[in-house]
Design a protein around this motif. Structure first.
Motif, PDB file in Angstrom:
ATOM      1  N   PRO A 182      25.433 -18.440  46.822  1.00  0.00           N
ATOM      2  CA  PRO A 182      23.987 -18.276  46.615  1.00  0.00           C
ATOM      3  C   PRO A 182      23.500 -19.110  45.432  1.00  0.00           C
ATOM      4  CG  PRO A 182      25.011 -16.155  47.015  1.00  0.00           C
ATOM      5  CD  PRO A 182      26.133 -17.143  46.877  1.00  0.00           C
ATOM      6  N   ALA A 183      22.364 -19.772  45.616  1.00  0.00           N
ATOM      7  CA  ALA A 183      21.860 -20.683  44.583  1.00  0.00           C
ATOM      8  C   ALA A 183      21.592 -19.955  43.273  1.00  0.00           C
ATOM      9  CB  ALA A 183      20.589 -21.369  45.075  1.00  0.00           C
ATOM     10  N   TRP A 184      21.078 -18.711  43.350  1.00  0.00           N
ATOM     11  CA  TRP A 184      20.781 -17.988  42.114  1.00  0.00           C
ATOM     12  C   TRP A 184      22.055 -17.740  41.309  1.00  0.00           C
ATOM     13  CZ3 TRP A 184      22.908 -13.510  40.389  1.00  0.00           C
ATOM     14  CH2 TRP A 184      23.564 -12.691  41.313  1.00  0.00           C
ATOM     15  N   LEU A 185      23.187 -17.526  42.018  1.00  0.00           N
ATOM     16  CA  LEU A 185      24.443 -17.266  41.340  1.00  0.00           C
ATOM     17  C   LEU A 185      24.986 -18.525  40.671  1.00  0.00           C
ATOM     18  CD1 LEU A 185      26.487 -15.169  40.633  1.00  0.00           C
ATOM     19  CD2 LEU A 185      27.532 -15.415  42.887  1.00  0.00           C
ATOM     20  N   LEU A 186      24.813 -19.680  41.323  1.00  0.00           N
ATOM     21  CA  LEU A 186      25.191 -20.946  40.701  1.00  0.00           C
ATOM     22  C   LEU A 186      24.383 -21.174  39.417  1.00  0.00           C
ATOM     23  CD1 LEU A 186      25.448 -23.217  43.856  1.00  0.00           C
ATOM     24  CD2 LEU A 186      27.288 -22.857  42.225  1.00  0.00           C
ATOM     25  N   ALA A 187      23.076 -20.937  39.524  1.00  0.00           N
ATOM     26  CA  ALA A 187      22.211 -21.142  38.363  1.00  0.00           C
ATOM     27  C   ALA A 187      22.559 -20.162  37.243  1.00  0.00           C
ATOM     28  CB  ALA A 187      20.747 -20.991  38.765  1.00  0.00           C
ATOM     29  N   PHE A 188      22.790 -18.898  37.601  1.00  0.00           N
ATOM     30  CA  PHE A 188      23.102 -17.889  36.598  1.00  0.00           C
ATOM     31  C   PHE A 188      24.418 -18.209  35.896  1.00  0.00           C
ATOM     32  CE2 PHE A 188      25.048 -13.851  35.291  1.00  0.00           C
ATOM     33  CZ  PHE A 188      24.056 -13.361  34.462  1.00  0.00           C
ATOM     34  N   ALA A 189      25.438 -18.608  36.667  1.00  0.00           N
ATOM     35  CA  ALA A 189      26.737 -18.945  36.076  1.00  0.00           C
ATOM     36  C   ALA A 189      26.609 -20.149  35.143  1.00  0.00           C
ATOM     37  CB  ALA A 189      27.756 -19.236  37.181  1.00  0.00           C
ATOM     38  N   TYR A 190      25.790 -21.128  35.534  1.00  0.00           N
ATOM     39  CA  TYR A 190      25.632 -22.320  34.694  1.00  0.00           C
ATOM     40  C   TYR A 190      24.909 -21.974  33.385  1.00  0.00           C
ATOM     41  CZ  TYR A 190      25.566 -27.317  33.800  1.00  0.00           C
ATOM     42  OH  TYR A 190      25.805 -28.555  33.259  1.00  0.00           O
ATOM     43  N   ILE A 191      23.880 -21.123  33.485  1.00  0.00           N
ATOM     44  CA  ILE A 191      23.149 -20.702  32.278  1.00  0.00           C
ATOM     45  C   ILE A 191      24.077 -19.923  31.339  1.00  0.00           C
ATOM     46  CG2 ILE A 191      21.311 -19.184  31.444  1.00  0.00           C
ATOM     47  CD1 ILE A 191      19.753 -19.954  34.002  1.00  0.00           C
ATOM     48  N   CYS A 192      24.935 -19.068  31.893  1.00  0.00           N
ATOM     49  CA  CYS A 192      25.896 -18.327  31.066  1.00  0.00           C
ATOM     50  C   CYS A 192      26.809 -19.296  30.322  1.00  0.00           C
ATOM     51  CB  CYS A 192      26.728 -17.388  31.936  1.00  0.00           C
ATOM     52  SG  CYS A 192      25.798 -16.000  32.610  1.00  0.00           S
TER      53      CYS A 192
END
Length: 301
Positions: A48-58
């Protein structure tokens, strides 16, 4: 009577990814996962795109400076591993995700709308929008279309860079968050040319569609363009900036001989010389207001 001892606490270091649960709760508060889907950014590389974005922000919060380091961080962090159900996000998945032409501006507007719906993050009268342009040096990627050679006045040299025009919200309650952004693109095509002032107007107009509060726009001195200042006042913005050395200012005084008020010319250097003794008494970090100072603006049609 037995004397009670002071409690002892075991000293523990923060584990890998400390603080991510707090970040996830903020993410859920604004329902950013749904916003990704609404913006057409749904899935990439089977994740899921939101999970990719969230992991990258972390990873960015934990000082991972590249896609490769972010991929390593996501595999070593227990909380992210739980979100990924034991899966792995590779460096190439992150790189392709970040380079794919998703509707990021549409997502950014949706995120800003979410922030204006929340009482703690909504802009209210007297809050500040910091308007800035930044040259982000990028020595690689010669074929990226928005990279160009520009002169960096702070370092006094030409740099191969991204010229980012951005806005940042600064609220009276101490909260700060990024708002909207645009890349300024250097082009020889007349029909494609946009000045940084045009980009600033676009972003502030988008803010006005979501929020009608009386806001301050704080900006660098090169934004001191009279037409732009007129536009800001028409849109119900107040503004603050540094005056250029050659800025012609006027002071309104009363002439007892003529029996009426009139304007006399002065410049920032004269004003500084005049108020310096008072500023010196107030000390560093003080603010001093000088009333009845004006600038000349074009006559409106």
């Amino acid at each position: 009577m037995k004397e009670l001892c002071k409690p002892t606490f075991e000293k523990k270091d923060h584990g890998q990814g400390a603080g991510i649960p707090v970040l996830k709760s903020i993410w859920d508060l604004f329902d950013l996962s749904l916003l990704f889907s609404q913006s057409g950014i749904r899935k990439h590389s089977g994740t899921p795109a939101w999970l990719l974005a969230f992991a990258y922000i972390c990873g960015l919060v934990n000082h991972a400076s590249s896609a490769n380091q972010n991929a390593k961080f996501s595999t070593e962090t227990p909380f992210l591993q739980q979100l990924l159900s034991g899966g792995i996000i590779s460096q190439s998945a992150f790189s392709r995700f970040l380079s794919k032409p998703f509707q990021w501006l549409r997502f950014s507007l949706g995120r800003l709308a979410r922030l204006q719906e929340n009482n703690d993050s909504r802009l209210t009268d007297g809050d500040i929008i910091a308007l800035d342009d930044t040259k982000v040096e990028h020595p690689y990627g010669k074929k990226i279309p928005f990279l160009c050679w520009l002169f960096d006045s702070s370092d006094k040299r030409h740099v191969w860079c991204i010229n980012l025009v951005s806005t940042l919200a600064v609220l009276k309650n101490g909260l700060e968050y990024p708002m909207l952004w645009r890349f300024w693109v250097k082009t020889d095509q007349e029909n494609e040319k946009q000045t940084k002032l045009d980009l600033a107007k676009q972003m502030l107009s988008e803010v006005r569609q979501l929020n009608k509060a009386r806001l301050w726009v704080a900006m660098d001195r090169w934004f001191l363009c009279k037409k732009f200042l007129n536009w800001l006042m028409d849109e119900n913005f107040d503004w603050v900036t540094k005056a250029k050395r050659n800025t012609v200012l006027f002071r309104k005084i009363y002439d007892p001989v003529l029996g009426k008020e009139h304007y006399i010319k002065l410049n920032p250097k004269q004003l500084l010389r005049e108020v310096y003794p008072r500023v010196r008494v107030l000390g560093r970090g003080s603010v001093l207001s000088i009333p009845d100072i004006y600038i000349k603006v074009p006559t409106r049609p």
